[in-house]
Design a protein around this motif. Structure first.
Motif, short mmCIF file in Angstrom:
data_model
loop_
_atom_site.label_atom_id
_atom_site.label_comp_id
_atom_site.label_asym_id
_atom_site.label_seq_id
_atom_site.Cartn_x
_atom_site.Cartn_y
_atom_site.Cartn_z
N THR A 7 0.83 -1.21 0.00
CA THR A 7 0.00 0.00 0.00
C THR A 7 0.87 1.26 0.00
O THR A 7 0.60 2.21 -0.73
CB THR A 7 -0.93 0.00 1.22
OG1 THR A 7 -1.75 -1.16 1.20
CG2 THR A 7 -1.81 1.24 1.22
N SER A 8 1.90 1.25 0.81
CA SER A 8 2.79 2.40 0.90
C SER A 8 3.52 2.64 -0.43
O SER A 8 3.61 3.78 -0.90
CB SER A 8 3.80 2.19 2.03
OG SER A 8 4.73 3.24 2.09
N ILE A 9 4.03 1.57 -1.02
CA ILE A 9 4.77 1.70 -2.28
C ILE A 9 3.85 2.12 -3.42
O ILE A 9 4.23 2.91 -4.29
CB ILE A 9 5.49 0.38 -2.61
CG1 ILE A 9 6.57 0.09 -1.55
CG2 ILE A 9 6.12 0.43 -4.00
CD1 ILE A 9 7.14 -1.31 -1.62
N LEU A 10 2.62 1.61 -3.41
CA LEU A 10 1.65 2.04 -4.42
C LEU A 10 1.42 3.53 -4.34
O LEU A 10 1.30 4.22 -5.36
CB LEU A 10 0.32 1.30 -4.22
CG LEU A 10 0.22 -0.13 -4.74
CD1 LEU A 10 -1.10 -0.75 -4.28
CD2 LEU A 10 0.33 -0.17 -6.25
N GLY A 11 1.35 4.05 -3.11
CA GLY A 11 1.16 5.48 -2.93
C GLY A 11 2.32 6.30 -3.45
O GLY A 11 2.15 7.40 -3.98
N ASP A 12 3.53 5.76 -3.32
CA ASP A 12 4.74 6.48 -3.74
C ASP A 12 5.03 6.33 -5.23
O ASP A 12 5.38 7.30 -5.91
CB ASP A 12 5.95 5.99 -2.95
CG ASP A 12 5.89 6.38 -1.49
OD1 ASP A 12 5.20 7.37 -1.16
OD2 ASP A 12 6.54 5.70 -0.67
N LYS A 13 4.90 5.10 -5.73
CA LYS A 13 5.34 4.80 -7.10
C LYS A 13 4.21 4.54 -8.09
O LYS A 13 4.39 4.71 -9.29
CB LYS A 13 6.26 3.57 -7.09
CG LYS A 13 7.64 3.79 -6.51
CD LYS A 13 8.52 2.58 -6.78
CE LYS A 13 9.97 2.87 -6.44
NZ LYS A 13 10.85 1.74 -6.82
N GLY A 14 3.07 4.09 -7.58
CA GLY A 14 2.02 3.66 -8.49
C GLY A 14 2.22 2.22 -8.90
O GLY A 14 3.28 1.62 -8.69
N PHE A 15 1.19 1.65 -9.50
CA PHE A 15 1.20 0.23 -9.86
C PHE A 15 2.28 -0.12 -10.88
O PHE A 15 3.00 -1.10 -10.75
CB PHE A 15 -0.18 -0.17 -10.39
CG PHE A 15 -0.25 -1.58 -10.89
CD1 PHE A 15 -0.35 -2.64 -10.00
CD2 PHE A 15 -0.21 -1.86 -12.25
CE1 PHE A 15 -0.41 -3.96 -10.45
CE2 PHE A 15 -0.28 -3.18 -12.72
CZ PHE A 15 -0.38 -4.22 -11.82
N ASP A 16 2.37 0.69 -11.95
CA ASP A 16 3.27 0.34 -13.06
C ASP A 16 4.73 0.32 -12.64
O ASP A 16 5.51 -0.52 -13.13
CB ASP A 16 3.07 1.32 -14.22
CG ASP A 16 1.69 1.17 -14.85
OD1 ASP A 16 1.16 0.05 -14.87
OD2 ASP A 16 1.13 2.19 -15.31
N LEU A 17 5.14 1.22 -11.75
CA LEU A 17 6.55 1.30 -11.35
C LEU A 17 6.89 0.41 -10.16
O LEU A 17 8.06 0.12 -9.92
CB LEU A 17 6.92 2.75 -11.03
CG LEU A 17 6.88 3.74 -12.20
CD1 LEU A 17 7.26 5.13 -11.72
CD2 LEU A 17 7.81 3.28 -13.32
N MET A 18 5.88 -0.02 -9.42
CA MET A 18 6.14 -0.89 -8.27
C MET A 18 6.61 -2.26 -8.73
O MET A 18 6.10 -2.81 -9.71
CB MET A 18 4.86 -1.05 -7.44
CG MET A 18 5.08 -1.79 -6.13
SD MET A 18 3.51 -2.25 -5.30
CE MET A 18 3.22 -3.86 -6.07
N THR A 19 7.60 -2.81 -8.04
CA THR A 19 8.09 -4.16 -8.36
C THR A 19 7.99 -5.05 -7.12
O THR A 19 7.90 -4.56 -5.99
CB THR A 19 9.55 -4.12 -8.83
OG1 THR A 19 10.40 -3.74 -7.73
CG2 THR A 19 9.74 -3.15 -9.99
N MET A 20 8.05 -6.34 -7.36
CA MET A 20 8.05 -7.28 -6.25
C MET A 20 9.33 -7.13 -5.42
O MET A 20 9.33 -7.36 -4.21
CB MET A 20 7.91 -8.72 -6.77
CG MET A 20 6.58 -9.00 -7.45
SD MET A 20 5.16 -8.90 -6.33
CE MET A 20 5.07 -10.62 -5.75
#
Length: 206
Positions: free
Chosen positions: A26-39
């Motif tokens: 949730t935190s990473i989605l807020g910072d980067k968004g779905f497309d830029l977030m990685t596992m």
């Protein structure tokens, strides 16, 4: 310690780690968004290996889906716990306050409608769609009831009110106020609720 207690402890640890994974997502989605977030981002944030992460979630799509399902479940549970004797508009106000506070704490990353890839992915997630339809139905009934009582403008389309309400849960103004103003979280929430339900003009203030 019996084998049952050992299994129970193992299951508990698994659930705690899963919760930490969803928090990080949730935190990473807020910072980067779905497309830029990685596992890799999620695994590093939690402090586990990527193979360990895949034991919980098989893909980024599944992981994000579960994070958003948890959010919707939280809204459904919170709404169910609100005093049933309160007027519909007050219930809507209380739920929106909850959503804004969740957002201020980093737990409300975005509206799926803002990303075509996320929207497409979520529409294939039956669990997510089922929960969204349930929450939407409950909120629609509250909006209609509030319009009938005159607490919400009956001349407006129910859909206009409903989707405006949804947009307030992820209003970037909340982030701007948190970052650039000297207002407390309580003040931000109170002012944003005032705007959402009473507008910007002085003669609409209560």
């Amino acid at each position: 310690m019996s084998i049952f207690n050992k299994i129970s402890f193992k299951d508990q640890a698994f659930k705690l780690r899963e919760s930490a994974i969803l928090d990080a997502t949730t935190s990473i989605l807020g910072d980067k968004g779905f497309d830029l977030m990685t596992m890799d981002d999620v695994a590093n944030a939690v402090g586990i290996s990527k193979p360990s992460l895949y034991k919980h979630f098989k893909s980024k799509e599944e992981l994000v889906g579960e994070a958003l399902i948890r959010l919707i479940d939280g809204a459904i549970t919170y709404l169910a716990d609100i005093d049933k004797d309160l007027p519909p508009v007050q219930k809507l106000r209380i739920l929106l306050e909850w959503a804004m506070r969740v957002r201020l704490q980093g737990g409300m990353p975005f509206l799926p409608s803002t990303s075509t890839s996320v929207r497409s992915m979520l529409m294939k997630n039956i669990s997510y769609v089922t929960r969204i339809l349930k929450l939407n139905s409950q909120l629609e009934k509250l909006v209609i009831a509030a319009q009938k009582s005159g607490d919400l403008n009956p001349k407006l389309s129910c859909d206009v009110i409903l989707f405006s309400y949804y947009s307030r849960t992820c209003d970037p103004a909340v982030d701007y106020l948190k970052t650039f103003s000297k207002m407390s979280d309580d003040a931000i929430v109170e002012h944003m609720l005032q705007v959402a339900f009473n507008g910007l003009t002085s003669n609409s203030a209560q």
